[in-house]
Design a protein around this motif. Sequence first.
Motif, mmCIF file in Angstrom:
data_model
loop_
_atom_site.group_PDB
_atom_site.id
_atom_site.type_symbol
_atom_site.label_atom_id
_atom_site.label_comp_id
_atom_site.label_asym_id
_atom_site.label_seq_id
_atom_site.Cartn_x
_atom_site.Cartn_y
_atom_site.Cartn_z
ATOM 1 N N ILE A 117 7.897 -10.284 27.644
ATOM 2 C CA ILE A 117 8.033 -10.404 26.200
ATOM 3 C C ILE A 117 7.141 -9.366 25.529
ATOM 4 C CG2 ILE A 117 6.238 -12.195 26.039
ATOM 5 C CD1 ILE A 117 7.886 -13.415 23.725
ATOM 6 N N ARG A 118 7.658 -8.770 24.469
ATOM 7 C CA ARG A 118 6.933 -7.747 23.718
ATOM 8 C C ARG A 118 6.118 -8.390 22.605
ATOM 9 N NH1 ARG A 118 10.161 -6.535 19.946
ATOM 10 N NH2 ARG A 118 8.651 -7.115 18.352
ATOM 11 N N PHE A 119 4.960 -7.782 22.282
ATOM 12 C CA PHE A 119 4.133 -8.263 21.180
ATOM 13 C C PHE A 119 3.911 -7.142 20.171
ATOM 14 C CE2 PHE A 119 2.968 -11.122 24.631
ATOM 15 C CZ PHE A 119 3.114 -12.351 24.003
ATOM 16 N N GLY A 120 3.842 -7.531 18.897
ATOM 17 C CA GLY A 120 3.554 -6.563 17.849
ATOM 18 C C GLY A 120 4.781 -5.822 17.356
ATOM 19 N N ASP A 121 4.553 -5.018 16.348
ATOM 20 C CA ASP A 121 5.584 -4.191 15.725
ATOM 21 C C ASP A 121 6.244 -3.292 16.774
ATOM 22 O OD1 ASP A 121 7.014 -2.376 14.155
ATOM 23 O OD2 ASP A 121 5.219 -1.262 13.580
ATOM 24 N N PRO A 122 7.582 -3.260 16.846
ATOM 25 C CA PRO A 122 8.259 -2.402 17.830
ATOM 26 C C PRO A 122 7.867 -0.933 17.744
ATOM 27 C CG PRO A 122 9.823 -3.936 16.865
ATOM 28 C CD PRO A 122 8.548 -4.079 16.078
ATOM 29 N N LEU A 123 7.453 -0.462 16.545
ATOM 30 C CA LEU A 123 7.065 0.940 16.375
ATOM 31 C C LEU A 123 5.553 1.141 16.376
ATOM 32 C CD1 LEU A 123 9.651 2.120 13.684
ATOM 33 C CD2 LEU A 123 9.715 2.482 16.152
ATOM 34 N N GLN A 124 4.772 0.068 16.473
ATOM 35 C CA GLN A 124 3.316 0.122 16.633
ATOM 36 C C GLN A 124 2.576 0.721 15.433
ATOM 37 O OE1 GLN A 124 2.119 1.043 20.900
ATOM 38 N NE2 GLN A 124 3.979 2.270 20.761
ATOM 39 N N VAL A 125 3.105 0.547 14.226
ATOM 40 C CA VAL A 125 2.456 1.139 13.052
ATOM 41 C C VAL A 125 2.191 0.128 11.938
ATOM 42 C CG1 VAL A 125 3.315 3.478 13.421
ATOM 43 C CG2 VAL A 125 4.712 1.844 12.147
ATOM 44 N N ARG A 126 2.812 -1.024 11.987
ATOM 45 C CA ARG A 126 2.731 -1.974 10.880
ATOM 46 C C ARG A 126 1.306 -2.502 10.712
ATOM 47 N NH1 ARG A 126 6.916 -6.294 11.897
ATOM 48 N NH2 ARG A 126 8.272 -4.470 11.681
ATOM 49 N N LYS A 127 0.886 -2.648 9.456
ATOM 50 C CA LYS A 127 -0.454 -3.167 9.172
ATOM 51 C C LYS A 127 -0.423 -4.691 9.218
ATOM 52 C CE LYS A 127 -2.105 -3.196 4.997
ATOM 53 N NZ LYS A 127 -2.634 -2.750 3.685
ATOM 54 N N ILE A 139 -2.251 -8.205 11.692
ATOM 55 C CA ILE A 139 -3.006 -8.714 12.828
ATOM 56 C C ILE A 139 -2.486 -10.104 13.159
ATOM 57 C CG2 ILE A 139 -4.857 -9.581 11.310
ATOM 58 C CD1 ILE A 139 -6.797 -9.066 13.666
ATOM 59 N N HIS A 140 -2.364 -10.392 14.452
ATOM 60 C CA HIS A 140 -1.885 -11.688 14.931
ATOM 61 C C HIS A 140 -3.030 -12.378 15.677
ATOM 62 C CE1 HIS A 140 2.405 -10.666 14.160
ATOM 63 N NE2 HIS A 140 1.967 -9.441 14.396
ATOM 64 N N THR A 174 -0.646 -14.880 11.279
ATOM 65 C CA THR A 174 -0.437 -13.460 11.029
ATOM 66 C C THR A 174 -0.918 -13.096 9.634
ATOM 67 O OG1 THR A 174 1.498 -13.410 12.485
ATOM 68 C CG2 THR A 174 1.261 -11.601 10.916
ATOM 69 N N ALA A 175 -1.704 -12.024 9.535
ATOM 70 C CA ALA A 175 -2.159 -11.502 8.244
ATOM 71 C C ALA A 175 -1.765 -10.034 8.152
ATOM 72 C CB ALA A 175 -3.666 -11.657 8.098
ATOM 73 N N PHE A 178 -3.300 -6.239 17.101
ATOM 74 C CA PHE A 178 -2.865 -5.644 15.836
ATOM 75 C C PHE A 178 -2.400 -4.216 16.081
ATOM 76 C CE2 PHE A 178 -7.502 -5.137 15.996
ATOM 77 C CZ PHE A 178 -7.703 -3.800 15.687
ATOM 78 N N THR A 179 -1.461 -3.780 15.235
ATOM 79 C CA THR A 179 -0.859 -2.461 15.379
ATOM 80 C C THR A 179 -1.397 -1.506 14.318
ATOM 81 O OG1 THR A 179 1.005 -3.365 14.112
ATOM 82 C CG2 THR A 179 1.292 -3.159 16.488
ATOM 83 N N GLY A 180 -1.202 -0.206 14.570
ATOM 84 C CA GLY A 180 -1.624 0.814 13.622
ATOM 85 C C GLY A 180 -3.105 1.129 13.714
ATOM 86 N N ASN A 181 -3.510 2.143 12.987
ATOM 87 C CA ASN A 181 -4.906 2.590 13.001
ATOM 88 C C ASN A 181 -5.690 1.882 11.899
ATOM 89 O OD1 ASN A 181 -7.195 3.957 13.650
ATOM 90 N ND2 ASN A 181 -6.520 5.949 12.903
#
Length: 209
Positions: free
Chosen positions: A114-124, A126-127, A140-141, A159-162
């Motif tokens: 199972i995948r976790f987080g935004d499929p593109l890894q950029v969304r702001k 945190i889970h 989720t926030a 969490f995704t993104g920088n």
Amino acid sequence: MEARLFYFLVCYATTTVFVTCLDTGVPQYLLEYVGVQTNEKCLPGNHSLKLNSTIDEEQELILPGDQESLFFNVMGLWRISQHMGWYFDTILGGVGDKCEQLRWPMNDERMTAIRFGDPLQVRKEIHLYDYYKFYGMRYTANGSTPSVSPPIRVRSYHFTGNYSWTLFSGQNFTGKSVCRKSKIQGRDWGITYGEVFEGFVTRSVREGC
């Protein structure tokens, strides 16, 4: 009139490119390699299975046969579950530059991922989870949140993104705090995660540290 039109076109083009760049990330993927040792290096195009990164639910993997090896090449964050009447989980995270071998008992009934987080890894966003390895209740926030209700005792997160995030023990960003900074260096995409957290009771979340 011509000057105004030129200014409009430049601004429109600049804005369009800027928004497109913000929306661009790197798609997650999980490549499974099943076979003899020649698959050990995860050769491009030689995978046995590529999972659909847009699906949020568990997906079936191929079970190895006798004398076969099992390897994964991972982009993003995935959980491999081996079903043996009970679950044995392995967390795989990466940027597609490693070939990881997975040992498995011969009495597996099935194996899923199972995948976790935004499929593109950029969304702001945190889970937060109240159990290890991203199990249990999830909160989720996607921005600063002065009240997390009910409070959550965090034992794993991603969490995704920088971005970076601070968890607080009190509402309205008060009390004890824990900062989690992005582990991404030199890019805007990727996933930062913790498999095991210290069980910090969280009542508010703020973007930044």
